[in-house]
Design a protein around this motif. Structure first.
Motif, PDB file in Angstrom:
ATOM      1  N   ALA A  16       0.863  -1.177   0.000  1.00  0.00           N
ATOM      2  CA  ALA A  16       0.000   0.000   0.000  1.00  0.00           C
ATOM      3  C   ALA A  16       0.907   1.237   0.000  1.00  0.00           C
ATOM      4  CB  ALA A  16      -0.890  -0.010   1.239  1.00  0.00           C
ATOM      5  N   PRO A  17       0.402   2.399  -0.416  1.00  0.00           N
ATOM      6  CA  PRO A  17       1.218   3.612  -0.410  1.00  0.00           C
ATOM      7  C   PRO A  17       1.857   3.925   0.947  1.00  0.00           C
ATOM      8  CG  PRO A  17      -0.726   3.979  -1.728  1.00  0.00           C
ATOM      9  CD  PRO A  17      -0.897   2.633  -1.073  1.00  0.00           C
ATOM     10  N   LEU A  40       1.259  -2.512  -6.288  1.00  0.00           N
ATOM     11  CA  LEU A  40       0.809  -1.343  -5.540  1.00  0.00           C
ATOM     12  C   LEU A  40      -0.704  -1.261  -5.654  1.00  0.00           C
ATOM     13  CD1 LEU A  40       1.356   1.419  -4.104  1.00  0.00           C
ATOM     14  CD2 LEU A  40       1.442   2.406  -6.400  1.00  0.00           C
ATOM     15  N   GLY A  41      -1.369  -1.066  -4.540  1.00  0.00           N
ATOM     16  CA  GLY A  41      -2.822  -0.993  -4.579  1.00  0.00           C
ATOM     17  C   GLY A  41      -3.365   0.122  -3.712  1.00  0.00           C
ATOM     18  N   GLY A  42      -4.503   0.632  -4.076  1.00  0.00           N
ATOM     19  CA  GLY A  42      -5.181   1.674  -3.319  1.00  0.00           C
ATOM     20  C   GLY A  42      -6.274   2.286  -4.166  1.00  0.00           C
ATOM     21  N   LEU A  43      -6.655   3.499  -3.814  1.00  0.00           N
ATOM     22  CA  LEU A  43      -7.680   4.224  -4.560  1.00  0.00           C
ATOM     23  C   LEU A  43      -7.010   5.234  -5.484  1.00  0.00           C
ATOM     24  CD1 LEU A  43     -10.241   5.030  -1.724  1.00  0.00           C
ATOM     25  CD2 LEU A  43     -10.413   3.257  -3.460  1.00  0.00           C
ATOM     26  N   GLY A  68      -5.140   6.843   1.904  1.00  0.00           N
ATOM     27  CA  GLY A  68      -5.566   7.749   2.958  1.00  0.00           C
ATOM     28  C   GLY A  68      -4.420   8.199   3.840  1.00  0.00           C
ATOM     29  N   GLY A  69      -3.339   7.441   3.877  1.00  0.00           N
ATOM     30  CA  GLY A  69      -2.200   7.799   4.706  1.00  0.00           C
ATOM     31  C   GLY A  69      -1.041   8.348   3.901  1.00  0.00           C
ATOM     32  N   ALA A  70      -0.919   7.911   2.677  1.00  0.00           N
ATOM     33  CA  ALA A  70       0.167   8.364   1.795  1.00  0.00           C
ATOM     34  C   ALA A  70      -0.325   8.294   0.353  1.00  0.00           C
ATOM     35  CB  ALA A  70       1.402   7.487   1.976  1.00  0.00           C
ATOM     36  N   THR A  71       0.388   9.008  -0.512  1.00  0.00           N
ATOM     37  CA  THR A  71       0.050   9.036  -1.932  1.00  0.00           C
ATOM     38  C   THR A  71       1.297   8.723  -2.738  1.00  0.00           C
ATOM     39  OG1 THR A  71      -1.640  10.701  -1.523  1.00  0.00           O
ATOM     40  CG2 THR A  71      -0.869  10.496  -3.781  1.00  0.00           C
ATOM     41  N   VAL A  72       1.121   7.921  -3.803  1.00  0.00           N
ATOM     42  CA  VAL A  72       2.233   7.553  -4.678  1.00  0.00           C
ATOM     43  C   VAL A  72       1.871   7.943  -6.106  1.00  0.00           C
ATOM     44  CG1 VAL A  72       3.587   5.634  -5.592  1.00  0.00           C
ATOM     45  CG2 VAL A  72       2.890   5.620  -3.208  1.00  0.00           C
TER      46      VAL A  72
END
Length: 147
Positions: A40-41, A57-60, A81-85
């Motif tokens: 996750a990011p 890598l996974g997320g929204l 929600g905690g970090a962005t990549v």
């Protein structure tokens, strides 16, 4: 006569054991690059991948970040929600790929940007990969779909 049978049996077992060890080693060697670990990011921020390491890598897909470049190059950001990549992808995106939706990409980090070789998007209104859901729940930003 019994001694010859016993020797032959021991030889066959020894050859079988050696063949088993060699085949196990070859399978492990062949799979060393085929195993892609999910991240996750937020995990990338705390534990950066090794240079050249392929991972998932996974997320929204963060809203307002999807930009189409020249040709097939697409850039966007993925968040949990905690970090962005930041992500860069050259290819055709899945039909259901859009901002605010779950995705998983396979690729490598290059100069702080995740360069994806493959992008997967959710395939219906209720599906999101388990790893993405778990990462989003951990950050407290997961909203379950209305059923």
């Amino acid at each position: 006569m019994k001694s010859l049978k016993k020797k032959r049996r021991i030889q066959v077992l020894a050859v079988a054991a050696v063949a088993l060890v060699i085949s196990t080693g070859m399978i492990g060697y062949a799979m060393r690059d085929g195993i892609n670990f999910f991240r996750a990011p937020s995990q990338l921020a705390t534990e950066p991948p090794k240079p050249g390491e392929t991972f998932r890598l996974g997320g929204l897909v963060e809203k307002g970040t999807l930009k189409r470049g020249e040709g097939e190059t697409i850039t966007f950001s993925v968040t949990d929600g905690g970090a962005t990549v930041p992500v860069k992808f050259a290819g055709v995106l899945p039909d259901l790929f859009k901002e605010g939706q779950g995705m998983i990409g396979t690729g490598k980090m290059e100069d702080g940007v995740f360069v994806a070789d493959e992008i997967l998007a959710k395939h219906d209104e209720n599906y999101m990969p388990k790893e993405v859901v778990d990462a989003l729940k951990k950050q407290g930003v997961y909203e379950a779909p209305n059923s």
